[in-house]
Design an enzyme around this catalytic site. Structure first.
Site, PDB file in Angstrom:
ATOM      1  N   VAL A  48     -17.347   3.270  -3.340  1.00 34.59           N
ATOM      2  CA  VAL A  48     -18.228   2.499  -4.224  1.00 34.59           C
ATOM      3  C   VAL A  48     -18.902   1.376  -3.440  1.00 34.59           C
ATOM      4  CG1 VAL A  48     -18.331   1.046  -6.303  1.00 34.59           C
ATOM      5  CG2 VAL A  48     -16.853   3.057  -6.269  1.00 34.59           C
ATOM      6  N   CYS A  49     -18.184   0.801  -2.497  1.00 30.85           N
ATOM      7  CA  CYS A  49     -18.675  -0.367  -1.752  1.00 30.85           C
ATOM      8  C   CYS A  49     -20.051  -0.157  -1.110  1.00 30.85           C
ATOM      9  CB  CYS A  49     -17.661  -0.812  -0.709  1.00 30.85           C
ATOM     10  SG  CYS A  49     -16.063  -1.263  -1.410  1.00 30.85           S
ATOM     11  N   PRO A  50     -20.290   0.946  -0.387  1.00 25.31           N
ATOM     12  CA  PRO A  50     -21.611   1.087   0.217  1.00 25.31           C
ATOM     13  C   PRO A  50     -22.730   1.227  -0.808  1.00 25.31           C
ATOM     14  CG  PRO A  50     -20.307   3.077   0.581  1.00 25.31           C
ATOM     15  CD  PRO A  50     -19.395   2.038   0.000  1.00 25.31           C
ATOM     16  N   GLU A  52     -22.839  -0.339  -3.685  1.00 26.16           N
ATOM     17  CA  GLU A  52     -23.105  -1.699  -4.165  1.00 26.16           C
ATOM     18  C   GLU A  52     -23.891  -2.507  -3.140  1.00 26.16           C
ATOM     19  OE1 GLU A  52     -19.680  -3.267  -6.986  1.00 26.16           O
ATOM     20  OE2 GLU A  52     -18.993  -2.990  -4.919  1.00 26.16           O
ATOM     21  N   LEU A  53     -23.469  -2.435  -1.885  1.00 29.71           N
ATOM     22  CA  LEU A  53     -24.131  -3.226  -0.849  1.00 29.71           C
ATOM     23  C   LEU A  53     -25.555  -2.741  -0.611  1.00 29.71           C
ATOM     24  CD1 LEU A  53     -21.216  -3.811   1.677  1.00 29.71           C
ATOM     25  CD2 LEU A  53     -21.934  -5.224  -0.260  1.00 29.71           C
TER      26      LEU A  53
END
Length: 189
Positions: A48-50, A52-53
């Protein structure tokens, strides 16, 4: 414990600056004098992190127009941030600084450390030019954030700062009416 209306605590950390392709030191003093967004996320090379960024990067030009500095933070090192930037299609687009917090100092200061995993939770903080937290959002690990709503929150925070005595109601957008709390409004909204 809420951090709203509290000054951020001191820290010193190393960050990867993708614009200059270099490492740099970042402290709480770098947050003074301008608006800032700090976006905590669990880990580099994750799922999920990439997304969002990358979404935050898609709003980066708008944030820059508003005079906002953007920082992402995880408990990875700045070296891992650089490696991720060099290997991920999504992360290679980033122009904002990626702070490494392997000591968990910043993550603890913002009260977003997951004690069981040692990773940061998904927390987003809007910090005013005085270094004071004006807005905070923390999501469960599996719930990604939408950076377009962040842009509107910043506009509202800036408006309220520039217009003492006024507040922004739900769904407020730049150019729409604000409210002036007072006896004349009690029970009329």
């Amino acid at each position: 414990m809420s951090l709203i209306n509290k000054e951020i605590l001191p820290f010193t950390a190393q960050a990867y600056d993708p614009k200059k392709d270099e490492f740099k030191e970042v402290t709480q003093e770098d947050f003074k004098g301008s608006w800032n967004v700090v976006c905590f996320y669990p880990a580099d090379f994750s799922f999920v992190c990439p997304t969002e960024l990358e979404d935050l990067q898609n709003q980066y030009a708008k944030l820059q127009e508003l005079g906002v500095n953007v920082y992402s933070v995880s408990t990875d090192t700045h070296f891992v941030h650089k490696a991720w930037h060099d290997h991920s299609d999504a992360i290679s687009k980033l122009e904002y600084s990626m702070i490494g917090d392997p000591s968990q100092t910043i993550t603890r200061n913002f009260d977003v450390l997951d004690e069981e995993t040692g990773l940061a939770q998904r927390g987003t903080f809007i910090i005013d030019p005085d270094g004071v937290v004006q807005a905070a959002e923390i999501n469960a690990d599996g719930i990604g954030r939408d950076a377009s709503t962040l842009v509107n929150k910043i506009k509202a925070a800036q408006y309220v700062r520039q217009h003492p005595g006024e507040v922004c109601p739900a769904k407020w957008e730049e150019g729409s009416e604000s409210l002036q709390p007072g006896l004349d409004l009690v029970g009329k909204i």
